[in-house]
Write a protein that holds these residues in place. Structure first.
Motif, short mmCIF file in Angstrom:
data_model
loop_
_atom_site.label_atom_id
_atom_site.label_comp_id
_atom_site.label_asym_id
_atom_site.label_seq_id
_atom_site.Cartn_x
_atom_site.Cartn_y
_atom_site.Cartn_z
N MET B 1 -9.08 -9.50 -7.42
CA MET B 1 -8.13 -8.52 -7.93
C MET B 1 -8.20 -7.23 -7.14
O MET B 1 -9.26 -6.84 -6.68
N LEU B 2 -7.04 -6.61 -7.01
CA LEU B 2 -6.95 -5.37 -6.25
C LEU B 2 -7.78 -4.28 -6.93
O LEU B 2 -7.78 -4.15 -8.13
N LYS B 3 -8.46 -3.50 -6.10
CA LYS B 3 -9.28 -2.43 -6.65
C LYS B 3 -8.51 -1.12 -6.60
O LYS B 3 -7.69 -0.90 -5.72
N ARG B 5 -8.07 2.52 -5.63
CA ARG B 5 -8.65 3.25 -4.50
C ARG B 5 -9.01 4.68 -4.88
O ARG B 5 -8.30 5.32 -5.66
N ASP B 45 -12.85 4.23 0.49
CA ASP B 45 -11.75 3.27 0.45
C ASP B 45 -10.70 3.57 1.51
O ASP B 45 -10.10 2.66 2.08
N GLU B 46 -10.46 4.84 1.74
CA GLU B 46 -9.33 5.24 2.56
C GLU B 46 -9.51 6.73 2.81
O GLU B 46 -10.24 7.39 2.08
N GLN B 123 4.96 -0.09 3.82
CA GLN B 123 3.54 0.21 3.59
C GLN B 123 3.04 1.33 4.50
O GLN B 123 2.00 1.90 4.25
N GLY B 167 6.63 3.41 0.64
CA GLY B 167 5.80 2.37 0.07
C GLY B 167 4.77 2.88 -0.91
O GLY B 167 4.16 2.10 -1.63
N GLU B 168 4.57 4.18 -0.93
CA GLU B 168 3.61 4.79 -1.84
C GLU B 168 4.07 6.20 -2.14
O GLU B 168 4.74 6.83 -1.31
N ALA B 192 3.96 7.13 -13.18
CA ALA B 192 3.56 5.73 -12.99
C ALA B 192 4.53 4.80 -13.71
O ALA B 192 4.86 3.72 -13.23
N LEU B 195 7.60 4.17 -11.53
CA LEU B 195 7.48 3.76 -10.13
C LEU B 195 7.15 2.28 -9.99
O LEU B 195 6.33 1.75 -10.72
N SER B 196 7.80 1.64 -8.99
CA SER B 196 7.48 0.26 -8.68
C SER B 196 6.48 0.17 -7.54
O SER B 196 5.98 -0.89 -7.22
N VAL B 197 6.22 1.30 -6.90
CA VAL B 197 5.27 1.31 -5.77
C VAL B 197 3.99 2.02 -6.22
O VAL B 197 4.00 2.74 -7.21
N PRO B 198 2.89 1.83 -5.47
CA PRO B 198 1.64 2.46 -5.87
C PRO B 198 1.73 3.99 -5.93
O PRO B 198 2.38 4.62 -5.10
N ARG B 256 -4.02 -1.87 -18.80
CA ARG B 256 -2.68 -1.53 -18.34
C ARG B 256 -1.66 -1.84 -19.42
O ARG B 256 -1.66 -2.92 -19.95
#
Lengths: 206, 256
Positions: B1-3, B5, B45-46, B123, B167-168, B192, B195-198, B256
């Motif tokens: 599963m996505l973490k 960030r 993470d980034e 992205q 994309g974000e 949130a 939004l459909s994007v992160p 969620r």
């Protein structure tokens, strides 16, 4: 000779070159397609749209030398992200055929309306290793990689899949058939986990 | 599963790192390459690097410096500041930057977002919006490079950016910047939901609990500056980042 990276117009090469150096290898940006056959290995990175990537390969004259490298010389080739997708037969993102080295089609993520799952699949995800393989050790506990993609490769031959990640569905995180390998995530941006993958690629006999 | 960030956000000014409070009073906090090396070791993470003067002064991104950052980063790098064209984005991607963050240019014309997304994919382009709180809970989109409010509604701007291919979304609560007193959870929740994007929430992180609350409110990622560069009540400069295991424990079983 060393690892070659075709300088197609849709790549970010600096981080790949740097990661190969950190892993003890040497990667060179190839200016001309004739240089491909002089390399011991090839990495095809890439970001962006599928057709844009294929067109860059065709227009730069890379397609034929790369075909020869992968299918006749049978030397190791690693595709990263879009580079991996270009190794497939086709993509829903574009109309141009792919390189066709792996029996796979690239599909877009599709989630039901109202799903909390986002597209692109972006961020750090853990992978499940499906079999022993040349790229990712299956014994080192949890491994996480950085993903950024809206399309994913669906392999027709399940034995080609070496690792999957979960994003609504099981997504092909890495595949391999003989000398042809691909990673959907970015090993060059995945800390020691990605460095280990690149090191394994660098150290592969060829 | 996505973490989820957790992203350090470094502010660049004349080649050095600074940290602001409510977008003002930049304080020098150190050398960027040194900071990146520390963040490499800590396996962040980034990383987000924003040049806070480039757009305001109409300057180009400092390509040489950014190239050094990208070469050093063993994690994804997002750069923002002074990016106004597809050509600039192309140059940044060639240097090894993963994403560009656009604000000023997109507030003028969203087409730049579309152009970059069409060539490099959604992205690779992030739209950042600063939101300022006014009286009676009103919120204003804030144009940081002009230091004025934008006349449009903040959520309309987010929608415009997403439909242009962003994309974000990075959403910054101006009043919380550098205060380390908690994030604007109502703002995060509202954004949130739409939004459909992160969504990357930023502004106000002072504790790990703040990060968890933002994720519970719907953020895909949380970014912070002061929290990762200051230590203690006197804001001594010390670059930190939570251990992976601690972040795992913090962010597990998010509802969620």
């Amino acid at each position: 000779m060393n690892i070659g990276i075709p300088s197609i117009a849709c790549g970010n090469f600096a981080s790949v070159v740097n990661t190969v150096a950190r892993a003890g290898g040497q990667a060179t940006l190839l200016a001309r397609p004739e240089q491909v056959r002089e390399c011991s290995k090839i990495i095809i990175p890439g970001v962006g749209a599928f057709d844009h990537g294929m067109r860059s390969l065709h227009e730069g004259g890379w397609t034929q030398p790369l075909h020869e490298f992968a299918t006749q010389l049978k030397r190791p080739v690693l595709g990263i992200c879009l580079g991996m997708q270009l190794m497939c037969l086709s993509s829903e993102e574009g109309v141009l055929p792919g390189l066709g080295w792996i029996d796979a089609h690239v599909r877009r993520f599709k989630f039901p309306e109202g799903s909390s799952l986002k597209i692109p699949h972006m961020g750090w995800n853990t992978v499940v290793i499906h079999r022993d393989n040349p790229l990712i050790a299956s014994t080192e506990g949890e491994q996480r990689f950085y993903f950024v993609h809206s399309y994913h490769a669906v392999c027709a031959q399940s034995e080609d899949v070496i690792a999957t990640a979960r994003h609504g569905i099981d997504v092909t995180a890495a595949f391999q058939r003989n000398n042809v390998m691909g990673a959907q995530f970015h090993p060059e941006k995945s800390h020691r986990f990605g460095l280990s993958l690149i090191r394994k690629f660098v150290e592969l006999p060829c | 599963m996505l973490k989820h960030r957790v992203i350090p956000c470094l502010l660049l000014r004349q080649g050095g790192l600074v940290k602001t409070k409510r977008f003002r009073d930049p304080v020098y906090v150190g050398d960027p390459i040194n900071a990146i090396r520390i963040f490499n070791e800590k396996e962040v993470d980034e990383l987000m690097v924003l040049d806070i003067e480039a757009s305001r002064e109409g300057k180009e991104p400092d390509y040489e410096l950014i190239g050094q950052f990208a070469g050093e980063c063993m994690m994804p790098l997002c750069y923002g500041g002074g990016v106004r064209s597809l050509e600039q984005a192309r140059r940044l991607f060639a240097l090894g930057v993963e994403k560009v963050c656009i604000q000023s240019a997109a507030l003028t014309d969203m087409r730049v977002v579309r152009e970059i997304a069409d060539v490099f994919g959604s992205q690779s382009v992030l739209f950042s919006l600063d939101v300022r709180s006014g009286l009676f809970g009103r919120r204003f989109a804030y144009n940081a490079s002009k230091r004025t409010d934008d006349p449009r509604q903040w959520h309309e701007l987010l929608h415009a950016a997403v439909s242009s291919g962003a994309g974000e979304i990075m959403l910054n609560a101006v009043d919380r910047d550098g205060m380390m007193k908690g994030m604007d959870l109502a703002l995060i929740r509202e954004a949130a939901k739409q939004l459909s994007v992160p969504l990357i929430a930023v502004g106000g992180v002072g504790s790990l609990a703040d990060i968890r609350q933002a994720v519970d409110a719907g953020a895909s990622a949380v970014s912070a500056g002061a929290f990762f560069v200051f230590y203690g009540p006197h804001r001594a400069v010390l670059i930190t980042y939570p251990r992976y295991q601690d972040l795992e424990a913090l962010l597990q079983e998010v509802q969620r």
